[in-house]
Design an enzyme around this catalytic site. Structure first.
Site, PDB file in Angstrom:
ATOM      1  CB  CYS A   8      -0.923   0.001   1.213  1.00 54.97           C
ATOM      2  SG  CYS A   8      -2.327   1.060   0.952  1.00 54.97           S
ATOM      3  CB  CYS A  78      -5.923   1.167   2.914  1.00 55.02           C
ATOM      4  SG  CYS A  78      -5.453   1.809   1.308  1.00 55.02           S
ATOM      5  CG  HIS A 381      -2.683   4.571   3.166  1.00 51.46           C
ATOM      6  ND1 HIS A 381      -3.000   3.238   3.106  1.00 51.46           N
ATOM      7  CD2 HIS A 381      -2.617   4.905   4.485  1.00 51.46           C
ATOM      8  CE1 HIS A 381      -3.118   2.772   4.352  1.00 51.46           C
ATOM      9  NE2 HIS A 381      -2.887   3.774   5.190  1.00 51.46           N
TER      10      HIS A 381
END
Length: 430
Positions: A8, A78, A381
Site C-alpha cells: 500500500c 485500505c 492510501h
C-alpha cells in the site's frame, strides 16, 4: 492465487503464511514495551482513577485504545478497511447487522448447522451479509488489536468482480457497491440466500422511513436512503419537468474557484467550506450544449436549467467530495482543503418543503470521515476518522489511535458520514 507481498504505497509488508515477520515485530515490540512496564502500570492506575475510560492507556507518551480493533491490510485493501471502520461507527446501522442471527445454509450434510464461508469452500454459498456481520462483530470487542477480513474480501471478490486483485481501488466506489449488494441480499434477491428481515419487526426502523431502491426497503435504504427532486425548466417555452430520485449518498463537486487552494492556512482567497459544495450541488444551473434537455412541449432538445431539492433527508447523510477528475488521459486529484463542521450541519435550506420539518430534524453531527492520502486514485492510501462513545479515533489499517477534534477538522475529507441529530441532543449549532 494469494499474493504474498502486501503493498500500500510505500508501506510494504512481506508476510509469509507462518507470519514470521509479524512474530519478529511482536518480539521487538515486547522488548520495547517491557522497558515501559512499570511506568505503564503507574499510568494505568492514574487513568483508572480518573474520569477517563479505563480502556484507554498511555504508553510511551501516546494514547492507545485497548478496545479498538484495526483491520489488517490484505494487499492494498485500505480502501475497504476505511469504509468498514466508518460503517462500524454508525451505531444504528452496525447494531442491526450485529444482532442478526448467523446464517444457516442448509445443504446436504451441513443442513441445520451453522456454516461459515472460507476460501476453501465451494463457489455456491457465499453471503456478504454474513461476512459483513462477522467483521462488525470482531470490531470493538477489545479481544484483539487487529482483525483480518479475509473471508469478507473473498466474498467481495466473488460478487463484485471490479474489486478482484490487489490494486488500489476507490473507497467511494467500493462503499456504493457494498451498500447496493447488502441491500440486494437483505431482500433475498442475491445468490438465493434469503435474509429478508422485515423492517417492521425492528421498532427503530419503521416502514414510514422507507426509501425504495430496487424494490423493498432494507436497513440500507432505511438508514442511508433519501430522495432528491430534480427540477428541469425549458428556457424556450418555460415547461417544467420534475422527477424524484432516491439516493444513498450525494456526490458534491468542489467549486472550481477553490481548486488551487491546498491547505487550511493558505491565505489567497476564501476557504472552501462544505456549505459551498452543497450550494454548488443544489443551486440553479444552466445545462450546457452537451446536456440539452428533451422538452416534451417543444418536441425537441432545448436549452434548460436544472435544480436539485432534497425531498427527504436520510437518517445518515453520506457526502462524497468529488476529488478525482478525468483530464485528457489522467485522473487528477483535487487536493483542496474543505472545511466541514463536526456538529450541527444544518440541511434545512436545501429542503423542498422546510416548513414540514421539525426544528432539530435537519441537524446532523459527524460520525466518520474517510481521507485519501496521496495524489492519484490508483495509488495513495485511505484512512478513516470516526467517533465512538464520545471519542475520536484514527483508523489506519491495523493501527488504531486515539485522536482529537482539532486533528479531525484538519483532514482533507473524501467521504463524510453525518448522523441525524435526535431532538434530545441539545442545540449547539455551527
Amino acid at each position: 492465487v494469494h499474493c504474498g507481498s502486501y503493498r500500500c504505497d510505500d508501506f510494504v509488508v512481506n508476510d509469509t503464511k507462518l507470519g514470521l515477520v509479524q512474530k519478529v515485530r511482536e518480539h521487538l515490540q515486547n522488548l520495547e514495551n517491557s522497558a515501559f512496564t512499570s511506568d505503564r502500570h503507574r499510568k494505568r492506575k492514574l487513568l483508572e482513577n480518573s474520569s477517563l475510560n479505563s480502556k484507554l492507556l498511555k504508553v510511551n507518551g501516546s494514547t492507545i485504545a485497548l478496545c479498538a480493533t484495526g483491520l489488517r491490510n490484505l494487499g492494498n485493501t485500505c480502501f475497504m478497511n476505511a469504509i468498514l471502520q466508518s460503517l462500524s461507527n454508525i451505531q444504528q446501522f452496525c447494531c442491526y447487522f450485529k444482532e442478526l442471527p448467523a446464517v444457516e445454509l442448509r445443504n446436504g450434510k451441513t443442513a441445520g448447522r451453522r456454516t461459515y464461508h472460507t476460501r476453501s469452500q465451494g463457489d455456491n454459498n457465499v453471503s456478504l451479509v454474513e461476512e459483513f456481520r462477522k467483521t462488525l462483530c470482531a470490531l470493538w470487542q477489545g479481544s484483539q488489536t487487529a482483525f483480518s477480513p479475509e473471508s469478507l474480501f473473498y466474498v467481495v471478490w466473488k460478487i463484485m468482480p471490479n474489486f478482484r486483485g490487489y490494486q488500489q481501488q476507490d473507497a467511494h466506489e467500493f462503499m456504493r457497491y457494498l451498500l447496493d449488494h447488502l441491500h440486494l441480499e437483505l431482500q433475498g434477491g442475491f445468490n438465493g440466500v434469503s435474509r429478508s428481515v422485515i423492517l417492521q419487526e425492528n421498532s427503530g426502523l419503521s416502514a414510514s422511513n422507507k426509501c425504495c431502491i430496487n424494490g423493498a426497503s432494507t436497513v440500507v435504504t432505511a438508514i442511508f436512503g433519501g430522495i432528491l427532486q430534480n427540477e428541469v425548466n425549458c428556457l424556450i417555452c418555460g415547461t417544467e419537468s420534475r422527477k424524484f430520485d432516491p439516493f444513498l449518498d450525494l456526490s458534491l463537486d468542489i467549486p472550481s474557484q477553490f481548486r488551487n487552494k491546498r491547505t487550511k492556512n493558505q491565505e489567497n482567497g476564501p476557504m472552501c467550506t462544505l456549505r459551498d459544495c452543497l450550494r454548488s450541488f443544489t443551486d440553479l444551473e444552466e445545462l450546457d450544449e452537451t446536456e440539452l434537455y428533451m422538452c416534451h412541449k417543444c418536441k425537441k432538445k432545448q436549452k434548460s436549467t436544472k435544480k436539485f431539492w432534497i425531498q427527504k433527508l436520510p437518517k445518515v447523510l453520506c457526502l462524497h467530495l468529488k476529488r478525482f477528475h478525468w483530464t485528457a488521459y489522467l485522473r487528477n486529484k483535487v487536493d483542496t482543503y474543505v472545511e466541514f463542521p463536526l456538529r450541527g450541519l444544518d440541511m434545512k435550506c436545501y429542503l423542498l418543503e422546510p416548513e414540514n420539518s421539525g426544528p432539530e430534524s435537519c441537524l446532523y453531527d459527524l460520525a466518520a470521515v474517510v481521507v485519501h492520502h496521496g495524489s492519484g486514485v490508483g495509488s495513495g492510501h485511505y484512512t478513516a476518522y470516526a467517533t465512538h462513545e464520545g471519542r475520536w479515533f484514527h483508523f489506519n489499517d491495523s493501527t488504531v489511535t486515539l485522536t482529537d477534534e482539532e486533528t479531525v477538522v484538519k483532514a482533507k475529507a473524501y467521504i463524510l458520514f453525518y448522523v441525524e441529530r435526535q431532538a434530545k441532543s441539545g442545540s449547539d449549532k455551527l
